[in-house]
Scaffold this motif. Structure first.
Motif, PDB file in Angstrom:
ATOM      1  N   VAL A   1       0.803  -0.971   0.067  1.00 20.19           N
ATOM      2  CA  VAL A   1       0.039   0.089  -0.017  1.00 20.19           C
ATOM      3  C   VAL A   1       0.767   1.316  -0.047  1.00 20.19           C
ATOM      4  O   VAL A   1       0.486   2.343   0.402  1.00 20.19           O
ATOM      5  N   ASP A   2       2.288   1.145  -0.464  1.00 25.65           N
ATOM      6  CA  ASP A   2       3.031   2.404  -0.405  1.00 25.65           C
ATOM      7  C   ASP A   2       2.433   3.586  -1.255  1.00 25.65           C
ATOM      8  O   ASP A   2       2.740   4.805  -1.039  1.00 25.65           O
ATOM      9  N   ASP A   3       1.676   3.224  -2.276  1.00 25.09           N
ATOM     10  CA  ASP A   3       1.260   4.179  -3.053  1.00 25.09           C
ATOM     11  C   ASP A   3      -0.393   4.098  -3.398  1.00 25.09           C
ATOM     12  O   ASP A   3      -0.884   3.872  -4.460  1.00 25.09           O
ATOM     13  N   LEU A   4      -1.065   3.860  -1.978  1.00 25.06           N
ATOM     14  CA  LEU A   4      -2.290   3.647  -2.080  1.00 25.06           C
ATOM     15  C   LEU A   4      -3.320   4.584  -2.733  1.00 25.06           C
ATOM     16  O   LEU A   4      -4.288   4.279  -3.480  1.00 25.06           O
ATOM     17  N   ALA A   5      -2.703   6.042  -2.786  1.00 24.43           N
ATOM     18  CA  ALA A   5      -3.685   6.822  -3.198  1.00 24.43           C
ATOM     19  C   ALA A   5      -3.603   6.524  -4.724  1.00 24.43           C
ATOM     20  O   ALA A   5      -4.467   6.877  -5.397  1.00 24.43           O
ATOM     21  N   ALA A   6      -2.551   6.264  -5.373  1.00 22.44           N
ATOM     22  CA  ALA A   6      -2.414   6.149  -6.965  1.00 22.44           C
ATOM     23  C   ALA A   6      -3.343   4.794  -7.170  1.00 22.44           C
ATOM     24  O   ALA A   6      -4.120   4.998  -8.286  1.00 22.44           O
ATOM     25  N   ALA A   7      -3.481   4.001  -6.293  1.00 21.90           N
ATOM     26  CA  ALA A   7      -4.374   2.613  -6.772  1.00 21.90           C
ATOM     27  C   ALA A   7      -5.669   3.112  -6.638  1.00 21.90           C
ATOM     28  O   ALA A   7      -6.708   2.621  -7.391  1.00 21.90           O
ATOM     29  N   ILE A   8      -6.210   4.054  -5.608  1.00 19.46           N
ATOM     30  CA  ILE A   8      -7.568   4.391  -5.849  1.00 19.46           C
ATOM     31  C   ILE A   8      -7.778   5.324  -6.851  1.00 19.46           C
ATOM     32  O   ILE A   8      -8.969   5.032  -7.613  1.00 19.46           O
ATOM     33  N   ARG A   9      -6.939   6.077  -7.273  1.00 21.09           N
ATOM     34  CA  ARG A   9      -7.336   6.985  -8.567  1.00 21.09           C
ATOM     35  C   ARG A   9      -7.270   6.040  -9.832  1.00 21.09           C
ATOM     36  O   ARG A   9      -8.212   6.398 -10.637  1.00 21.09           O
ATOM     37  N   GLU A  10      -6.404   4.800  -9.972  1.00 17.17           N
ATOM     38  CA  GLU A  10      -6.654   4.007 -10.970  1.00 17.17           C
ATOM     39  C   GLU A  10      -7.931   3.230 -10.993  1.00 17.17           C
ATOM     40  O   GLU A  10      -8.385   2.832 -12.088  1.00 17.17           O
ATOM     41  N   PHE A  11      -8.369   2.795  -9.829  1.00 18.01           N
ATOM     42  CA  PHE A  11      -9.574   1.906  -9.745  1.00 18.01           C
ATOM     43  C   PHE A  11     -10.788   3.030 -10.176  1.00 18.01           C
ATOM     44  O   PHE A  11     -11.773   2.585 -10.611  1.00 18.01           O
ATOM     45  N   SER A  12     -10.723   4.579  -9.848  1.00 18.29           N
ATOM     46  CA  SER A  12     -11.657   5.288 -10.098  1.00 18.29           C
ATOM     47  C   SER A  12     -13.057   4.864  -9.350  1.00 18.29           C
ATOM     48  O   SER A  12     -13.938   4.760 -10.350  1.00 18.29           O
ATOM     49  N   PRO A  13     -12.941   4.801  -8.251  1.00 12.15           N
ATOM     50  CA  PRO A  13     -14.280   4.647  -7.336  1.00 12.15           C
ATOM     51  C   PRO A  13     -15.422   5.750  -7.524  1.00 12.15           C
ATOM     52  O   PRO A  13     -15.105   6.992  -7.999  1.00 12.15           O
ATOM     53  N   GLY A  14     -16.621   5.465  -7.655  1.00  7.25           N
ATOM     54  CA  GLY A  14     -17.894   6.217  -7.656  1.00  7.25           C
ATOM     55  C   GLY A  14     -18.865   5.815  -7.298  1.00  7.25           C
ATOM     56  O   GLY A  14     -18.806   4.662  -6.481  1.00  7.25           O
ATOM     57  N   ARG A  15     -20.066   6.376  -7.536  1.00  7.37           N
ATOM     58  CA  ARG A  15     -21.625   5.571  -7.248  1.00  7.37           C
ATOM     59  C   ARG A  15     -21.739   4.222  -7.998  1.00  7.37           C
ATOM     60  O   ARG A  15     -21.337   4.166  -9.165  1.00  7.37           O
ATOM     61  N   GLY A  16     -21.797   3.379  -7.238  1.00  4.23           N
ATOM     62  CA  GLY A  16     -21.803   1.970  -7.795  1.00  4.23           C
ATOM     63  C   GLY A  16     -20.470   1.152  -7.740  1.00  4.23           C
ATOM     64  O   GLY A  16     -20.630   0.231  -8.340  1.00  4.23           O
ATOM     65  N   ARG A  17     -19.505   1.929  -7.577  1.00  5.06           N
ATOM     66  CA  ARG A  17     -18.304   1.327  -7.964  1.00  5.06           C
ATOM     67  C   ARG A  17     -17.251   1.761  -6.635  1.00  5.06           C
ATOM     68  O   ARG A  17     -16.531   2.550  -6.409  1.00  5.06           O
ATOM     69  N   ARG A  18     -17.757   0.936  -5.457  1.00  5.82           N
ATOM     70  CA  ARG A  18     -17.088   1.287  -4.232  1.00  5.82           C
ATOM     71  C   ARG A  18     -15.769   0.512  -4.053  1.00  5.82           C
ATOM     72  O   ARG A  18     -15.576  -0.527  -4.465  1.00  5.82           O
ATOM     73  N   MET A  19     -14.837   0.975  -3.253  1.00  5.05           N
ATOM     74  CA  MET A  19     -13.663   0.439  -2.984  1.00  5.05           C
ATOM     75  C   MET A  19     -13.323   0.260  -1.665  1.00  5.05           C
ATOM     76  O   MET A  19     -13.368   1.234  -0.796  1.00  5.05           O
ATOM     77  N   GLY A  20     -13.084  -0.807  -0.988  1.00  2.36           N
ATOM     78  CA  GLY A  20     -13.000  -1.157   0.193  1.00  2.36           C
ATOM     79  C   GLY A  20     -11.357  -1.600   0.314  1.00  2.36           C
ATOM     80  O   GLY A  20     -10.946  -2.606  -0.374  1.00  2.36           O
ATOM     81  N   VAL A  21     -10.556  -1.141   1.271  1.00  2.00           N
ATOM     82  CA  VAL A  21      -9.096  -1.762   1.422  1.00  2.00           C
ATOM     83  C   VAL A  21      -9.068  -1.985   2.989  1.00  2.00           C
ATOM     84  O   VAL A  21      -9.160  -1.465   3.772  1.00  2.00           O
TER      85      VAL A  21
END
Length: 292
Positions: free
Chosen positions: A159-179
């Motif tokens: 998770v050293d670059d977790l922020a980048a992983a979140i941006r790449e996944f592009s979470p939004g409505r109906g597309r949640r991301m749990g870590v």
């Protein structure tokens, strides 16, 4: 004159006598609660369910310690010392067994199992964990629940670059991301990484963590014959230190992989894991499956 050699044992109807002396096996319905013994193994238990597996009917017997074992339905059983051939229950009894099985069967996570249900198409929402070992542990305990809900678990490889992983996944409505993050404690490197990541998409991302150095430590130490996980000096890589403490090989990555398989093999259900991990995984599952 007496016969010095005795009577010929083959004289008379010896075949008929042999048949008459052998007890005949009687057909018996495998009704719930009937206590039977498997002649071959000596296993004694009460019938708890009957089902068809791989084209073969099997009967599940629960012994006095609560352990359940399956046997092929048919001959080879004793009831009160008498040989019986177990047959599938009929009508109402079969329905009753099915109902009991549905109500009593539990998954490794402790939830009620959904029988004969198909896995859902995968949701757009995902749960991410740090690495392969985390993913394998979640799959072993929560795999059934996740397939029923249609949730996919993916490893992040750190998770050293977790922020980048979140941006790449592009979470939004109906597309949640749990870590799920290892060693998420105040003042740690992980806490600073998570604080930054939480600013990327706060409404559609949930990052939680457990306090353990590695997911290995979330397995109750008693499962490995220890009272507590040992403290490993900072000068030594943690997993290698654990293997050394347990007397296992730890020189290569293959040694570490084998050690994890051995640890994972001791996990039978949620009861073998620490509550600090259980609550976090359940929280993530609820987050990614909640209706919006």
């Amino acid at each position: 004159m007496s016969d010095r050699y005795g009577k010929d044992v083959l004289s008379g109807d010896w075949k008929s006598k042999g048949r008459l002396s052998r007890p005949t096996s009687q057909a018996l319905e495998a009704t719930r609660g009937t206590v039977v013994e498997d002649v071959e193994t000596g296993w004694v238990g009460a019938v708890v369910s009957v089902e068809k597996a791989g084209g073969v009917h099997v009967v599940h017997l629960e012994d006095r310690r609560g352990k359940v074992k399956a046997f092929p339905l048919g001959p080879g059983f004793h009831v009160d010392g008498r040989p019986v051939t177990l047959t599938a229950p009929k009508g109402a009894q079969r329905a009753a067994l099915a109902t009991v099985r549905q109500q009593s069967s539990r998954t490794a996570s402790g939830s009620v199992a959904v029988h004969d249900g198909k896995a859902k198409v995968a949701l757009a929402s995902r749960i991410f964990v740090e690495g392969r070992h985390d993913a394998e542990l979640v799959e072993k305990v929560w795999g059934h629940d996740l397939r029923v809900e249609g949730v996919v678990v993916e490893p992040l490889d750190g998770v050293d670059d977790l922020a980048a992983a979140i941006r790449e996944f592009s979470p939004g409505r109906g597309r949640r991301m749990g870590v799920l993050v290892d060693h998420l404690v105040p003042g740690s490197k992980e806490s600073r990484i998570v604080a930054e990541a939480n600013r990327v998409a706060p409404d559609h991302v949930l990052v939680v963590g457990h306090p353990y150095v590695d997911v290995w430590q979330s397995v109750r130490p008693q499962r490995l014959g220890m009272d507590a996980w040992p403290t490993i000096p900072r000068s030594m890589e943690w997993k290698r230190g654990i293997c050394a403490h347990l007397g296992w090989a730890h020189e290569t990555q293959a040694d570490i992989a084998r050690a994890w398989k051995q640890i994972l093999g001791t996990v039978r259900s949620y009861a073998d894991l620490e509550p600090a991990l259980l609550g976090r995984v359940e929280e993530l599952i609820d987050f990614v499956t909640a209706p919006e």
